[in-house]
Design an enzyme around this catalytic site. Structure first.
Site, mmCIF file in Angstrom:
data_model
loop_
_atom_site.group_PDB
_atom_site.id
_atom_site.type_symbol
_atom_site.label_atom_id
_atom_site.label_comp_id
_atom_site.label_asym_id
_atom_site.label_seq_id
_atom_site.Cartn_x
_atom_site.Cartn_y
_atom_site.Cartn_z
ATOM 1 N N LYS A 70 1.038 4.179 -2.814
ATOM 2 C CA LYS A 70 0.716 5.537 -2.664
ATOM 3 C C LYS A 70 1.955 6.436 -2.505
ATOM 4 O O LYS A 70 1.588 7.642 -2.953
ATOM 5 C CB LYS A 70 -0.040 5.780 -1.340
ATOM 6 C CG LYS A 70 -1.402 4.887 -1.234
ATOM 7 C CD LYS A 70 -2.372 5.468 -2.060
ATOM 8 C CE LYS A 70 -3.652 4.753 -1.910
ATOM 9 N NZ LYS A 70 -4.880 5.494 -2.676
ATOM 10 N N TYR A 91 0.808 -1.365 0.148
ATOM 11 C CA TYR A 91 -0.083 0.024 0.054
ATOM 12 C C TYR A 91 0.787 1.274 -0.026
ATOM 13 O O TYR A 91 0.616 2.335 -0.765
ATOM 14 C CB TYR A 91 -0.890 0.058 1.233
ATOM 15 C CG TYR A 91 -1.868 0.943 1.297
ATOM 16 C CD1 TYR A 91 -3.268 0.849 0.449
ATOM 17 C CD2 TYR A 91 -1.891 2.061 1.953
ATOM 18 C CE1 TYR A 91 -4.100 2.016 0.399
ATOM 19 C CE2 TYR A 91 -2.784 3.240 2.013
ATOM 20 C CZ TYR A 91 -3.746 3.110 1.315
ATOM 21 O OH TYR A 91 -4.886 3.914 1.215
HETATM 22 N N1 LIG Z 1 -10.214 4.822 4.393
HETATM 23 C C1 LIG Z 1 -9.091 5.324 4.683
HETATM 24 O O1 LIG Z 1 -8.695 5.082 5.751
HETATM 25 C C2 LIG Z 1 -8.252 5.838 3.748
HETATM 26 C C3 LIG Z 1 -7.166 6.545 4.050
HETATM 27 C C4 LIG Z 1 -6.345 7.278 3.085
HETATM 28 C C5 LIG Z 1 -6.526 6.892 1.723
HETATM 29 N N2 LIG Z 1 -7.550 6.311 1.458
HETATM 30 C C6 LIG Z 1 -7.996 6.068 -0.032
HETATM 31 O O2 LIG Z 1 -9.011 6.577 -0.561
HETATM 32 C C7 LIG Z 1 -9.614 6.038 -1.550
HETATM 33 C C8 LIG Z 1 -10.948 5.477 -1.290
HETATM 34 O O3 LIG Z 1 -11.255 4.807 -0.196
HETATM 35 P P1 LIG Z 1 -12.115 4.148 0.790
HETATM 36 O O4 LIG Z 1 -11.755 4.013 2.234
HETATM 37 O O5 LIG Z 1 -13.625 5.276 0.265
HETATM 38 O O6 LIG Z 1 -12.467 2.543 0.245
HETATM 39 P P2 LIG Z 1 -13.758 2.014 0.036
HETATM 40 O O7 LIG Z 1 -13.421 0.624 -0.233
HETATM 41 O O8 LIG Z 1 -14.990 2.277 0.828
HETATM 42 O O9 LIG Z 1 -14.161 2.419 -1.556
HETATM 43 C C9 LIG Z 1 -13.295 1.910 -2.703
HETATM 44 C C10 LIG Z 1 -13.839 1.872 -3.933
HETATM 45 O O10 LIG Z 1 -13.152 1.648 -4.891
HETATM 46 C C11 LIG Z 1 -13.876 0.786 -5.844
HETATM 47 N N3 LIG Z 1 -12.784 0.005 -6.507
HETATM 48 C C12 LIG Z 1 -11.817 -1.093 -6.261
HETATM 49 N N4 LIG Z 1 -11.441 -1.662 -6.923
HETATM 50 C C13 LIG Z 1 -11.610 -0.876 -8.238
HETATM 51 C C14 LIG Z 1 -11.344 -0.983 -9.469
HETATM 52 N N5 LIG Z 1 -10.302 -1.911 -10.022
HETATM 53 N N6 LIG Z 1 -11.796 -0.255 -10.378
HETATM 54 C C15 LIG Z 1 -12.746 0.662 -10.174
HETATM 55 N N7 LIG Z 1 -12.936 0.781 -8.789
HETATM 56 C C16 LIG Z 1 -12.555 0.007 -7.871
HETATM 57 C C17 LIG Z 1 -14.566 -0.217 -4.824
HETATM 58 O O11 LIG Z 1 -15.602 -0.809 -5.670
HETATM 59 C C18 LIG Z 1 -14.987 0.896 -3.990
HETATM 60 O O12 LIG Z 1 -16.335 1.412 -4.544
HETATM 61 C C19 LIG Z 1 -8.546 4.963 -1.857
HETATM 62 O O13 LIG Z 1 -7.597 5.190 -2.788
HETATM 63 C C20 LIG Z 1 -7.940 4.609 -0.480
HETATM 64 O O14 LIG Z 1 -6.479 4.118 -0.563
HETATM 65 C C21 LIG Z 1 -8.260 5.684 2.258
#
Ligand SMILES: NC(=O)c1ccc[n+]([C@@H]2O[C@H](COP(=O)([O-])OP(=O)(O)OC[C@H]3O[C@@H](n4cnc5c(N)ncnc54)[C@H](O)[C@@H]3O)[C@@H](O)[C@H]2O)c1
Length: 258
Positions: free
Chosen positions: A158, A154
């Site tokens: 990132k 991860y």
């Molecule tokens: N939640 C956290 O703590 C956090 C922190 C920092 C960064 N992020 C980043 O934020 C972003 C969103 O995360 P989230 O927490 O909302 O996650 P989440 O799991 O709620 O949502 C992720 C979405 O991405 C979609 N997805 C997965 N693989 C895919 C693909 N191959 N093509 C298209 N869509 C795809 C999933 O279907 C889902 O709808 C991510 O990039 C994650 O790395 C999250």
């Protein structure tokens, strides 16, 4: 409204942070293309936005498949006319001790988080280069600035997002196109459904102790909320940020300061 009549594309819009970005962009006047590998979730989000008098439509799009991303981007342009804002949000996350990290976990993490961002940027920039205008927002992470134990894939994905952001910001600045990244701290979304227990094990905590433990490490004393991320996204997408490019902005309550 800060994004009146802008055409915005959001990847991974069917859940978590992506859904909230779709909702808030629509509330700010944007017409939103909600895309996700899971079409049903994208359709649900688009429907909810339309019921709230916003404008949105859903597309199925797997960010790992460059040809599919190009096709969908082209279809969005044919349907909505242009692309003003493209948010590379789709992501996956696994906490795994490094020596147990399988090829599958490594490849999937890099494919969705990093190659997916590459595919999204390339499709968006093809159109934005014609328009000589547009902005890209990548959703990175605090783990794109600081390594973390059992999180090598991860973090690598990132950190890569921060690199592509800086490179593309330089390359496309002459066309007036801006590229930035938002680096959130921990946000409680469905991404954490399977990870809370794993995180508890990694830190030797009970599951109910995880959030208080995380909060104790954050200078501002709470987890990142989706609204913290959407506020940064609206700002970066708006004309208020017209002189900001190549930045990877931390939205982590002071955890990361570089
Ligand atoms: N939640 C956290 O703590 C956090 C922190 C920092 C960064 N992020 C980043 O934020 C972003 C969103 O995360 P989230 O927490 O909302 O996650 P989440 O799991 O709620 O949502 C992720 C979405 O991405 C979609 N997805 C997965 N693989 C895919 C693909 N191959 N093509 C298209 N869509 C795809 C999933 O279907 C889902 O709808 C991510 O990039 C994650 O790395 C999250």
């Amino acid at each position: 409204m800060k994004l009146q009549d802008k055409i915005a594309v959001v990847t991974g819009g069917g859940s978590g942070i992506g859904t909230e970005i779709c909702r808030v962009f629509a509330a700010e006047g944007a017409k939103v293309a909600v895309t996700d590998v899971d079409l049903k979730t994208a359709e649900k989000v688009a429907k909810e936005i339309c019921s709230a008098d916003g404008e949105a439509a859903a597309w199925e799009m797997d960010v790992c498949d460059g040809n599919e991303v190009d096709r969908v981007a082209q279809n969005i342009v044919e349907t909505l006319g242009r692309i003003d804002i493209w948010v590379n949000n789709a992501g996956v996350s696994y906490i795994v001790p490094f020596l147990e990290c399988s090829d599958e976990v490594w490849n999937k993490t890099i494919a969705v988080n990093l190659t997916g961002t590459f595919n999204g940027c390339r499709a968006a920039l093809r159109q934005m280069s014609i328009q000589k205008a547009g902005c890209i927002i990548n959703i990175g992470s605090q783990s794109g600035k600081q390594g973390n134990t059992q999180y090598a894939a991860y973090c690598a994905s990132k950190f890569g997002v921060v690199g592509i952001t800086q490179s593309l910001a330089l390359e496309f600045a002459p066309l007036g196109i801006r590229v930035n990244t938002i680096c959130p701290g921990v946000v409680m979304t469905p991404l954490w459904n399977d990870m809370l227990g794993v995180y508890a094990k990694k830190r030797n905590l009970k599951e109910e102790e995880v959030i208080p433990y995380m909060e104790s490490k954050i200078p501002l004393g709470r987890l990142t909320q989706k609204s913290d991320v959407t506020a940064a996204a609206v700002f970066l997408a708006s004309d208020d940020a017209s002189f900001i490019t190549g930045q990877s902005i931390n939205v982590s309550g002071g955890v990361i300061m570089n």
